[in-house]
Design a protein around this motif. Structure first.
Motif, short mmCIF file in Angstrom:
data_model
loop_
_atom_site.label_atom_id
_atom_site.label_comp_id
_atom_site.label_asym_id
_atom_site.label_seq_id
_atom_site.Cartn_x
_atom_site.Cartn_y
_atom_site.Cartn_z
N VAL A 1 23.24 -30.13 34.50
CA VAL A 1 22.06 -29.00 34.17
C VAL A 1 21.37 -29.83 33.14
O VAL A 1 20.29 -29.81 33.01
N ALA B 1 20.80 -26.73 29.15
CA ALA B 1 19.42 -26.66 29.46
C ALA B 1 18.72 -27.02 28.56
O ALA B 1 17.69 -27.54 28.51
N TYR C 1 18.68 -15.44 32.06
CA TYR C 1 19.90 -15.05 32.51
C TYR C 1 19.81 -13.70 33.12
O TYR C 1 19.06 -12.77 32.98
N LEU D 1 26.01 -23.02 29.49
CA LEU D 1 25.02 -23.80 30.47
C LEU D 1 23.67 -23.71 30.26
O LEU D 1 22.63 -24.81 30.15
N GLY D 2 23.27 -22.65 29.23
CA GLY D 2 21.99 -22.55 29.03
C GLY D 2 21.69 -23.48 27.73
O GLY D 2 20.52 -24.05 27.52
N CYS E 1 13.92 -22.35 34.49
CA CYS E 1 15.42 -22.55 34.75
C CYS E 1 16.15 -20.97 34.51
O CYS E 1 15.76 -20.39 33.41
N ALA F 1 27.89 -19.11 30.90
CA ALA F 1 26.46 -19.06 31.10
C ALA F 1 25.73 -19.71 29.98
O ALA F 1 24.93 -20.41 29.99
N VAL G 1 22.92 -22.27 38.47
CA VAL G 1 21.68 -22.46 37.54
C VAL G 1 20.70 -22.99 38.54
O VAL G 1 20.85 -24.08 39.53
N ALA H 1 16.44 -21.18 29.30
CA ALA H 1 17.05 -20.51 30.38
C ALA H 1 16.85 -18.98 30.18
O ALA H 1 16.66 -18.58 29.28
N HIS I 1 28.74 -19.27 38.78
CA HIS I 1 27.64 -19.64 38.06
C HIS I 1 26.65 -20.56 38.51
O HIS I 1 27.04 -21.25 39.32
N ILE J 1 19.53 -18.94 35.19
CA ILE J 1 21.28 -18.89 35.09
C ILE J 1 21.74 -17.43 35.69
O ILE J 1 21.39 -16.38 35.01
#
Length: 238
Positions: free
Chosen positions: A130, A167, A176, A163-164, A142, A160, A190, A174, A188, A144
């Protein structure tokens, strides 16, 4: 000559993750549980592993790495013991206050520390992908999307959000979306969207044992590392 197994102290051994760690470690030749610590103790030895109460921490045998899946209030004592013994520290305990995060940072000046909300090896790789994608796809949207079982209360999930953060390190912000349904362990997605094209990076967890396997892999890789605060992905891509 092969390396000796990593000697593990399992803290929070009576919980779901603690039991999974002990069960899975028994099937590996690269790690050896030398102590299982819980709030209370019945049998003193279970499946060959000595059992200790949290009040008996200073009586545990020598260990290379402690794996902590307990409660926030139990973090201080096991972290202090790991520092005292010069052992590595892996923790999946969540809900930590800022003071406890600060304690982990301070400990990282003396021992190798790896705290994580998610020990899936696949998610660790996904975080790396990511960040790379965000860094290459400037100006793309982007999003998620995460899905979990109906009993999970927090949204977006901690994974999440992690992951954000990946990013964001790559230059993307991101958005969500969360779904709570059935008995979904964790999914999850992305998504990066540009004009006329789209990329989706997806991780699906079908078995909660993946988190215990990841924590064991982290402990094995952490032994012998210099002091510092590590991420699981640091060990995978080292």
């Amino acid at each position: 000559m092969p390396d000796a197994p990593v000697r593990l102290l399992i803290h929070g051994a009576s919980g779901r993750m603690g039991r999974a760690l002990l069960r899975l470690c028994a099937g590996r030749d690269d790690c050896l549980p030398v102590a299982a610590v819980s709030r209370t103790v019945g049998q003193r030895v279970i499946d060959g592993v000595p059992q200790f109460a949290t009040t008996e921490l200073h009586g545990v045998p020598a260990f290379d790495v402690a794996i902590d899946f307990s409660l926030p209030e139990g973090l201080g004592a096991i972290l202090a013991l790991s520092i005292e013994r010069g052992a590595g520290f892996v923790s999946g305990t969540t809900g930590l206050a800022q003071a406890q995060q600060d304690a982990l940072d301070a400990a990282a000046e003396r021992i190798a520390v790896l705290p994580a909300a998610n020990f899936s090896l696949g998610v660790a790789v996904l975080e790396e992908l990511v960040e790379r994608a965000a860094g290459a796809l400037h100006g793309w949207d982007c999003d998620i999307v995460e899905a979990h079982h109906v009993h999970k209360q927090d949204a977006p999930s901690g994974t999440a959000l992690a992951l954000g953060a990946s990013a964001q390190r790559g230059g993307a912000e991101a958005r969500y979306a969360s779904l709570r349904a059935g008995d979904i362990v964790g999914e999850h997605t992305v998504q990066f969207s540009g004009i006329g094209e789209r990329i989706e990076l997806i991780h699906r967890a079908g078995d909660r044992d993946i988190f215990a396997r990841g924590a064991l892999a982290a402990a094995v890789r952490l032994r012998g590392r210099p002091a510092g605060r590590y991420r699981l992905r640091d060990l995978l891509f080292a």
